[in-house]
Design an enzyme around this catalytic site. Structure first.
Site, PDB file in Angstrom:
ATOM      1  N   ALA A   9       0.916  -1.182  -0.005  1.00 57.50           N
ATOM      2  CA  ALA A   9      -0.072  -0.161   0.088  1.00 57.50           C
ATOM      3  C   ALA A   9       0.933   1.315   0.040  1.00 57.50           C
ATOM      4  O   ALA A   9       1.750   1.179   0.837  1.00 57.50           O
ATOM      5  CB  ALA A   9      -0.944  -0.059   1.211  1.00 57.50           C
ATOM      6  N   GLY A  12       3.442   3.404  -4.660  1.00 53.36           N
ATOM      7  CA  GLY A  12       3.545   4.119  -5.775  1.00 53.36           C
ATOM      8  C   GLY A  12       3.340   3.277  -6.991  1.00 53.36           C
ATOM      9  O   GLY A  12       3.499   3.697  -8.138  1.00 53.36           O
ATOM     10  N   SER A  14       0.250   2.162  -8.087  1.00 55.10           N
ATOM     11  CA  SER A  14      -0.787   2.521  -9.067  1.00 55.10           C
ATOM     12  C   SER A  14      -0.297   3.651  -9.861  1.00 55.10           C
ATOM     13  O   SER A  14      -0.548   3.650 -11.297  1.00 55.10           O
ATOM     14  CB  SER A  14      -2.033   3.124  -8.563  1.00 55.10           C
ATOM     15  OG  SER A  14      -2.386   2.229  -7.426  1.00 55.10           O
ATOM     16  N   HIS A  48      -8.444  10.022  -7.828  1.00 55.06           N
ATOM     17  CA  HIS A  48      -7.834   9.430  -8.878  1.00 55.06           C
ATOM     18  C   HIS A  48      -8.387   9.886 -10.141  1.00 55.06           C
ATOM     19  O   HIS A  48      -7.670   9.859 -11.241  1.00 55.06           O
ATOM     20  CB  HIS A  48      -8.009   8.038  -8.611  1.00 55.06           C
ATOM     21  CG  HIS A  48      -7.140   7.426  -7.399  1.00 55.06           C
ATOM     22  ND1 HIS A  48      -5.565   7.286  -7.892  1.00 55.06           N
ATOM     23  CD2 HIS A  48      -7.317   6.921  -6.304  1.00 55.06           C
ATOM     24  CE1 HIS A  48      -5.416   6.727  -6.835  1.00 55.06           C
ATOM     25  NE2 HIS A  48      -6.059   6.378  -6.004  1.00 55.06           N
TER      26      HIS A  48
HETATM   27  N1  LIG Z   1     -14.578   2.858  -8.331  1.00 51.48           N
HETATM   28  C1  LIG Z   1     -13.218   3.497  -8.741  1.00 51.48           C
HETATM   29  N2  LIG Z   1     -12.219   3.188  -8.040  1.00 51.48           N
HETATM   30  C2  LIG Z   1     -11.067   3.854  -8.557  1.00 51.48           C
HETATM   31  C3  LIG Z   1     -11.136   4.727  -9.627  1.00 51.48           C
HETATM   32  N3  LIG Z   1     -10.041   5.332  -9.833  1.00 51.48           N
HETATM   33  C4  LIG Z   1      -9.232   4.813  -9.090  1.00 51.48           C
HETATM   34  N4  LIG Z   1      -9.913   3.959  -8.149  1.00 51.48           N
HETATM   35  C5  LIG Z   1      -9.312   2.831  -7.215  1.00 51.48           C
HETATM   36  O1  LIG Z   1      -8.199   3.353  -6.510  1.00 51.48           O
HETATM   37  C6  LIG Z   1      -7.553   2.497  -5.830  1.00 51.48           C
HETATM   38  C7  LIG Z   1      -5.967   2.988  -5.999  1.00 51.48           C
HETATM   39  O2  LIG Z   1      -5.759   3.999  -5.177  1.00 51.48           O
HETATM   40  P1  LIG Z   1      -5.225   4.152  -3.622  1.00 51.48           P
HETATM   41  O3  LIG Z   1      -5.873   3.015  -2.631  1.00 51.48           O
HETATM   42  O4  LIG Z   1      -5.133   5.422  -3.195  1.00 51.48           O
HETATM   43  O5  LIG Z   1      -3.811   3.579  -4.038  1.00 51.48           O
HETATM   44  P2  LIG Z   1      -2.891   2.375  -3.623  1.00 51.48           P
HETATM   45  O6  LIG Z   1      -2.578   1.400  -4.692  1.00 51.48           O
HETATM   46  O7  LIG Z   1      -2.873   1.998  -2.208  1.00 51.48           O
HETATM   47  O8  LIG Z   1      -1.251   3.022  -3.461  1.00 51.48           O
HETATM   48  P3  LIG Z   1      -0.195   3.139  -4.343  1.00 51.48           P
HETATM   49  O9  LIG Z   1       0.533   1.838  -4.285  1.00 51.48           O
HETATM   50  O10 LIG Z   1       0.548   4.280  -3.809  1.00 51.48           O
HETATM   51  O11 LIG Z   1      -0.504   3.086  -5.867  1.00 51.48           O
HETATM   52  C8  LIG Z   1      -7.579   1.224  -6.681  1.00 51.48           C
HETATM   53  O12 LIG Z   1      -8.227   0.053  -5.967  1.00 51.48           O
HETATM   54  C9  LIG Z   1      -8.781   1.628  -7.844  1.00 51.48           C
HETATM   55  O13 LIG Z   1      -9.620   0.711  -8.063  1.00 51.48           O
HETATM   56  C10 LIG Z   1     -12.418   5.103 -10.206  1.00 51.48           C
HETATM   57  O14 LIG Z   1     -12.587   5.955 -11.051  1.00 51.48           O
HETATM   58  N5  LIG Z   1     -13.532   4.397  -9.625  1.00 51.48           N
END
Ligand SMILES: Nc1nc2c(ncn2[C@@H]2O[C@H](COP(=O)(O)OP(=O)(O)OP(=O)(O)O)[C@@H](O)[C@H]2O)c(=O)[nH]1
Length: 181
Positions: A9, A12, A14, A48
């Site tokens: 988590a 970076g 994503s 996002h």
């Molecule tokens: N429902 C929905 N979810 C989204 C959208 N854009 C991003 N997400 C969700 O956002 C999540 C990723 O964001 P974070 O939880 O902030 O990032 P992370 O993956 O924990 O962190 P990093 O490792 O830094 O990338 C993913 O599970 C995506 O599915 C969207 O448009 N709709």
């Protein structure tokens, strides 16, 4: 070109996956598996979306918390990005948690996903998490989740042409196009 990006988590992963996918096509489909159950998550998702709009690459967003294999097979774009598989897995686990053979049912879903990934013709980037580095979870559901995540990642990594581990914002290439496990 099939790419798997894994990491913890806030590693970076994503951001890296999105930037990498944007190099593999001139527009794409972004498949989100997250569901907003509270305001914090709603705000995070909105951020996002805004970031995607501001980065000068055209993403069509599809929100699909369950039917990922089908969504992948029908995604029609120069590049497809899925974020993220661990949330998809926990969506299924919470849906099936009271079924007797939940683990087997979910294994079947993972196999379907691996088949869909393997049959993709265009570039596809999947984002997943490394969840097994901490203590053994105290609860059974947590242990099942940890085990399923690890097995899912292994299956997808076998199918992938390229695998990255992202740590502290730094992507490390674990499997390169020329090297097959
Ligand atoms: N429902 C929905 N979810 C989204 C959208 N854009 C991003 N997400 C969700 O956002 C999540 C990723 O964001 P974070 O939880 O902030 O990032 P992370 O993956 O924990 O962190 P990093 O490792 O830094 O990338 C993913 O599970 C995506 O599915 C969207 O448009 N709709």
């Amino acid at each position: 070109m099939k790419v798997l990006v894994t990491g913890g988590a806030r590693s970076g992963k994503s951001g890296f996956a999105e930037a990498y996918a944007a190099r593999l096509g001139d527009r794409g489909v972004y498949i989100a598996t997250a569901q907003a159950f509270d305001e914090e998550m709603e705000a995070r998702i909105e951020l996002h979306r805004e970031n995607r709009r501001n980065r000068g690459f055209h993403w069509d967003t599809t929100e699909e918390p369950y039917a990922l294999a089908e969504t992948l097979r029908t995604a029609n774009a120069p590049v497809v990005l899925v974020d993220c598989l661990t949330l998809w897995l926990s969506n299924w686990l919470l849906r099936c948690e009271h079924e007797q053979d939940a683990e087997r049912l979910i294994e079947h879903r993972i196999d379907e996903l691996a088949d869909a990934f393997g049959s993709m013709e265009g570039p596809v980037v999947l984002v997943t998490n490394e969840v097994g580095y901490g203590l053994v979870p105290e609860y059974k559901l947590g242990r099942i989740f940890r085990d399923l995540s690890g097995r899912m990642n292994q299956k997808l990594a076998r199918t992938a042409d390229q695998v990255f581990l992202v740590t502290a914002g730094i992507p490390v290439e674990l499997k390169s196009q020329a090297f097959r496990l």
